[in-house]
Each structure stands twice: as structure tokens, then as C-alpha cells.
Design a protein around this motif. Structure first.
Motif, PDB file in Angstrom:
ATOM      1  N   GLY A 258      -3.781  -8.054   2.265  1.00 35.96           N
ATOM      2  CA  GLY A 258      -4.130  -7.908   3.674  1.00 35.96           C
ATOM      3  C   GLY A 258      -4.973  -9.074   4.168  1.00 35.96           C
TER       4      GLY A 258
ATOM      5  N   LEU B   6      -0.557   0.510   7.657  1.00 35.59           N
ATOM      6  CA  LEU B   6      -1.048   0.904   6.343  1.00 35.59           C
ATOM      7  C   LEU B   6      -0.812  -0.191   5.323  1.00 35.59           C
ATOM      8  CD1 LEU B   6      -0.259   4.666   5.854  1.00 35.59           C
ATOM      9  CD2 LEU B   6      -2.425   3.523   6.212  1.00 35.59           C
ATOM     10  N   PHE B   7       0.247  -0.979   5.530  1.00 38.79           N
ATOM     11  CA  PHE B   7       0.592  -1.983   4.532  1.00 38.79           C
ATOM     12  C   PHE B   7      -0.553  -2.978   4.338  1.00 38.79           C
ATOM     13  CE2 PHE B   7       1.274  -4.478   8.167  1.00 38.79           C
ATOM     14  CZ  PHE B   7       1.209  -5.797   7.750  1.00 38.79           C
ATOM     15  N   LEU B   8      -1.392  -3.115   5.375  1.00 35.30           N
ATOM     16  CA  LEU B   8      -2.520  -4.029   5.225  1.00 35.30           C
ATOM     17  C   LEU B   8      -3.633  -3.397   4.398  1.00 35.30           C
ATOM     18  CD1 LEU B   8      -2.786  -5.519   8.813  1.00 35.30           C
ATOM     19  CD2 LEU B   8      -2.111  -6.719   6.750  1.00 35.30           C
ATOM     20  N   GLN B   9      -3.650  -2.085   4.346  1.00 33.50           N
ATOM     21  CA  GLN B   9      -4.766  -1.415   3.700  1.00 33.50           C
ATOM     22  C   GLN B   9      -4.485  -1.087   2.238  1.00 33.50           C
ATOM     23  OE1 GLN B   9      -4.971   1.416   7.074  1.00 33.50           O
ATOM     24  NE2 GLN B   9      -7.177   1.186   6.862  1.00 33.50           N
ATOM     25  N   GLN B  10      -3.295  -0.671   1.924  1.00 31.66           N
ATOM     26  CA  GLN B  10      -3.015  -0.304   0.538  1.00 31.66           C
ATOM     27  C   GLN B  10      -1.571  -0.647   0.206  1.00 31.66           C
ATOM     28  OE1 GLN B  10      -4.036   3.806   0.335  1.00 31.66           O
ATOM     29  NE2 GLN B  10      -2.353   4.475   1.624  1.00 31.66           N
ATOM     30  N   GLU B  11      -1.295  -1.913   0.222  1.00 29.79           N
ATOM     31  CA  GLU B  11       0.100  -2.278   0.100  1.00 29.79           C
ATOM     32  C   GLU B  11       0.303  -3.264  -1.030  1.00 29.79           C
ATOM     33  OE1 GLU B  11       3.079  -1.369   0.027  1.00 29.79           O
ATOM     34  OE2 GLU B  11       2.942  -0.759   2.119  1.00 29.79           O
ATOM     35  N   ILE B  12       0.324  -2.713  -2.219  1.00 27.08           N
ATOM     36  CA  ILE B  12       0.650  -3.547  -3.352  1.00 27.08           C
ATOM     37  C   ILE B  12       2.157  -3.840  -3.353  1.00 27.08           C
ATOM     38  CG2 ILE B  12       1.099  -1.696  -5.001  1.00 27.08           C
ATOM     39  CD1 ILE B  12      -0.507  -3.361  -7.041  1.00 27.08           C
TER      40      ILE B  12
ATOM     41  N   THR C  35       5.052   6.440   5.299  1.00 29.28           N
ATOM     42  CA  THR C  35       4.460   5.317   6.035  1.00 29.28           C
ATOM     43  C   THR C  35       4.157   4.150   5.112  1.00 29.28           C
ATOM     44  OG1 THR C  35       2.300   6.276   5.707  1.00 29.28           O
ATOM     45  CG2 THR C  35       3.395   6.754   7.799  1.00 29.28           C
TER      46      THR C  35
ATOM     47  N   LYS D  66     -11.715  -3.522   5.362  1.00 28.11           N
ATOM     48  CA  LYS D  66     -11.505  -3.049   3.986  1.00 28.11           C
ATOM     49  C   LYS D  66     -10.067  -3.237   3.512  1.00 28.11           C
ATOM     50  CE  LYS D  66     -14.823   0.553   4.976  1.00 28.11           C
ATOM     51  NZ  LYS D  66     -15.030   1.991   5.084  1.00 28.11           N
ATOM     52  N   TYR D  67      -9.385  -4.278   3.992  1.00 30.07           N
ATOM     53  CA  TYR D  67      -8.038  -4.540   3.518  1.00 30.07           C
ATOM     54  C   TYR D  67      -8.100  -5.092   2.101  1.00 30.07           C
ATOM     55  CZ  TYR D  67      -6.322  -4.081   8.294  1.00 30.07           C
ATOM     56  OH  TYR D  67      -5.985  -3.627   9.528  1.00 30.07           O
ATOM     57  N   ASP D  68      -6.979  -4.999   1.376  1.00 31.37           N
ATOM     58  CA  ASP D  68      -6.955  -5.559   0.031  1.00 31.37           C
ATOM     59  C   ASP D  68      -6.602  -7.049   0.090  1.00 31.37           C
ATOM     60  OD1 ASP D  68      -4.212  -5.809   0.309  1.00 31.37           O
ATOM     61  OD2 ASP D  68      -3.773  -4.012  -0.826  1.00 31.37           O
TER      62      ASP D  68
END
Lengths: 211, 211, 211
Positions: free
Chosen positions: A33, C145-151, B209, A28-30
Motif C-alpha cells: 500500500g 481494502l487492497f491497500l490495507q491487507q493485500e498480499i 472484497t 496503516k497500509y502495508d
């Protein structure tokens, strides 16, 4: 010969970029990602190999057209995930095998050309073939599967040994080796070949993890 | 002097290769996973140190005989896991301590010889002594224990400081330092010495984080 | 100009060292774990960037005074965690944004000065700005986390592109860019901007993770 390898490198890059992109979507990465994990999977193995055999890692930046191909492929994957998924189920395994074989042989040839000893050639073959997937799994927070059920790495090492020992030196030889690794890998999956394994109970004291 | 260090390096390599092999067997990895995790533990710390202090990582390939020793030891471990387990419980802690001490002192001497500043020497000592275990834990999907309860790293840094500050320069001095680190490490385990620690509740927003 | 960048680098280093220290305390690491995770967060991104763009990683050791600043800041954080926590809630987000912006611009300028192609400049900006946090999360056993919600990584790449394409070349331009990245990052958090994402079900066969 050079043309053949360029085609193989492109196919391998596409297969590995797609593999990373699919893991990213499963997690579920964006969009970012997806790009990062795909690029790491496609180029990470070669980068680590370069580091270990003494090629500047920055040689990566000379592969500009491969970068663009990988980006385009991952964008298509992101836009049409369902179609990709169906094709992946059909041809994914073959693509994986082609990427593994092409990258392993390319890595071994590279290390051999630099005059490295056999041990380095074998490790270069294994890392180029499987290193990207290793980094992908660590970044995605998955326990690297290749450590748990990865007989495939053996085929990359055999290929590395045959090249490092100068058993395979002719174009014809490379083609036979390339196809053999693909077939061995497909057979490994189909017949569920496994290496022997041992299981130890963890110590309560965990002395072994306290280095 | 050189002879002594070669013996110590061999002992350290054996101890660290065994440590990686045992973790791999605890995680139910197959034979290839055992070899990979053992080699990473034995040689990973030195590779990261080389990277950070400016030695080509490919210098690794000059250690051919150490590779062979590590492979032989891990093969024996894989074939006779129960015997290994019993010996590990008896002597594992001492072996770990010897490996840690030998590698830390070797790393510090290496960085000092290259004319690096004190901070680099201390980090080289810590990384050579503990870096392999760190990479092993990340690859095995374990949270690196050294970050949680690792007073041992302090001893490697003290050793690094003493070498970097030229307090220890004679063969006799190195031997005393080598034995001291071993004893301090054994005492740390036996008396459960700990560094102070703090515990913070995680924020709901997790702003920290999101770098 | 040079003075301004030194001030920004110091602020970025402090912010990132604190970020690593706070994660370490949330994970109940001891004093050594706090120092290690803080240093990795503050200096890891630059080290990986150097590796990828061909600067010796050992250039790290010329930053002696930054090391000392980071150590002092983390020691204070360890001694007075409650005060730090309160200030972090108030100003942490701003500090994070300043660090991200300063490091991204610094990384892009560095790569541009070395004559690297645009792709390398963009990656250098992204890695310098976010690489430390990535390594911190992997070491702390957190899924990055940067892969999951890292705009936010997008802003670093836009900054990298503007510098790499020589759109921004004057001191005034750099200041505007620096402030813009900070504001964009703060707005991203405040309005919860997100990149599009896809979610795929995992295959039972997991063929895609078997590279």
C-alpha cells in the motif's frame, strides 16, 4: 536548462513519493500500500495531464529511472519512519512547495510546446502540480483536502497562465517563476491565506445530487 | 438541427456546472473548489465517454466557449448563492432533466456516428448523461447516489438503445426522444419510481472484497 | 492455448462480475447499481491497464460476448441472491483466486507482447488482476481494502515479473504459474499472511496532505 529541469523533476518526484508513503503509513497500509500510494502520488498527476492534453499515458514507462528513485526513497521511508517523520516536519513543507512548483511549470511547458490553448496550459499546470495528491486522497478514502483549503492550486494556475501567454520564455524567467511559486506557497501556509468560500445548507430533497 | 444541439449542449453545461457548484458550496469548498467541482461535473461525463469510445480526451479543449460559459455561470452562483438557491428549488429539477436528456442523446449520436456497436452506444449515452455527477460525488467524498437510487440512468440507456438501433433517426424523432426523457425523468422523481433492489448482509470474512 | 485462455477469461469475468454484484447488494444498490458495479469490477481492471500500456480503451467493445455473459450472471445473482450467497461462501474464494490469477497472467502476456519494459509488465499484471476491485471500492465509497491487507497483489506482480523476464514462456509454464498463483492466494487467506506495515500518527498540521 534541461539539466536543471531534470534535477527539479527528481526533487518533485521524491517529495511526492514521500508524501504518498506518509499518508499510507498514517492509514496503516502495508508495504505494498505504501508503494502504490507513493507511486500514484508521484506519477498520477502527470498521467492525468497526459490523458487530458493528448499525450499517450504509456509515455509514463519511459521514466524508468524516476520509478527506481521513487521506490528506493519509499523503501527508506518504510524502514526508518521515525527519522523520516522528524525530517518531514522540518523540511516537508519546503519539499512539497518545490515539488508543486517544479511539476506545475513542467506541465505548463509541456502543454505549451504541444500548441494547446491557454485553458489547456493552465489546467495542465494545475493537474501536474496537484493531480497526484488528488488521486492519493480519493484512493485513501480521504475527502480531497485541496478542494477544501487549497489556495496553492491558484499559484500553479498563475504560473500556467504566465507560461501559456508567453510572458515567461527565458531560462531566467523560469527560474524566477519557479522560486516565486515556492515562496507564494510557503507564505500561503504561514499566513493561512484562504480563498473566499460559501456555505449552503443541504436540501432535504437533494435535487442537486440526482443528476 | 446543429443549432438546436448547440443550444441544448449549452443548457446542459450550465445545469451541470451549477449542480457541481452547489454541491461544492454545500461541502464548504472555497472558490477554487467550486470551479473545479463545477467543471468536472459539466465536462467529466463527456471526457470519460471519449476515453471509452476512442475519441482523444484532448478533444475537450475545442470546447473553449463552453468553458467560458461555465466559468461565468459558476462565478454568478458564487456571488449570489441565495438567489441561486431559490431558483434552483424552482427550476433545478427541470434543468437537471434537460441536461441529462441533451447529454445522453448527444453522447449516443456521437458513438453511433463512429460506428460503434449497440453496447457502446448505450454506455456512451449513460456516461455522458450521468458520468459527470458520478465523478463529482467521488471527488466530494460522497457515495455516488446514482448507484443507490438512480432510475434516471435507465432512461439514458433506453434513449441510447433507440438511437443505436436506428429507431430514431429524424430531427423530429430526436426532439420527441429529448422531450420524452425529460418527462420520464420528472415523473420518476415525482412518483418516486424505483428499480427493484436486494439487500445482502455483509460477510464477516469479507471474502468478496478481497479481489 | 488460446482456447484455454478464453475459458480462463470467461471464468475470471464471471467471478469478478459476481464480486461486484454482491458488494452492490450489500450496499443496497438497485438493479442498475448491481449491473454497473459488476461490469466495472469485471472490465475496469483491463480498461485501466489498456490506458496505461497504450492500447485504446475502446478495445473494450470487442468483448461483446463477455459483456453478455456478465449481464446474464448478474441477473441470475439478482434473482436468486440467497442461493448465490451460499455458493459464494463455499466456492467464492476459489473463484476469486482463479479470476485474479487468470487476469494477472493475461495482463502480463498482453504487455509483454507489446514489447513494454519489465516495470510496465508487472504493473499490467497487478492492475488487470486487482484494478477492477479497486475501482469498485472507490465507487462504492469503501476504502480500498487492497491497500490495507493485500498480499495478493504481490502474487500478481511475481507472476508479471516471471512473464516479463521471459522465465515463463511455454504453455506448460503458464499452466504451472496459473495454478501457483491460485494456491498462493488461497494459502495467503488461510494462513492470514501479511506484509509488514507501519503506523504513523497523523500530524496536527497535516502538512503532508496539502500538496
Amino acid at each position: 536548462m534541461t539539466d536543471m529541469w531534470e534535477v527539479l523533476t527528481i526533487i518533485g518526484t521524491i517529495a511526492f513519493a514521500l508524501s504518498g508513503a506518509i499518508v499510507a503509513m498514517e492509514e496503516k497500509y502495508d508495504l505494498m500500500g505504501v508503494y502504490i500510494l507513493g507511486l500514484v502520488t508521484a506519477f498520477g498527476g502527470g498521467a492525468v495531464r497526459n490523458l487530458l492534453i493528448g499525450v499517450p499515458v504509456s509515455a509514463l514507462w519511459e521514466q524508468g529511472s524516476l520509478f527506481i528513485i521513487a521506490i528506493v526513497v519509499m523503501t527508506i521511508a518504510f524502514l526508518f519512519p521515525v527519522i523520516l517523520h522528524q525530517q518531514w516536519i522540518k523540511f516537508g513543507l519546503l519539499f512539497d512547495a518545490i515539488g508543486l512548483s517544479a511539476f506545475a511549470i513542467q506541465g505548463a511547458m509541456y502543454a505549451t510546446d504541444m500548441g494547446h490553448p491557454l485553458s489547456a496550459v493552465i489546467v495542465a499546470a494545475a493537474l501536474t502540480g496537484t493531480g497526484g495528491g488528488m488521486i492519493r486522497d480519493v484512493l485513501a478514502g480521504r475527502k480531497p483536502l485541496f478542494l477544501q483549503q487549497e489556495i496553492y492550486i491558484v499559484w500553479t494556475m498563475v504560473a500556467g497562465a504566465l507560461i501559456g501567454l508567453h510572458v515567461v520564455t527565458t531560462p531566467m524567467g523560469y527560474i524566477v517563476l519557479f522560486v516565486s511559486v515556492i515562496i507564494l506557497r510557503m507564505l500561503s501556509v504561514h499566513y493561512k491565506w484562504q480563498l473566499p468560500r460559501r456555505e449552503l445548507k443541504s436540501f432535504p430533497e437533494k435535487t442537486n445530487t440526482s443528476l
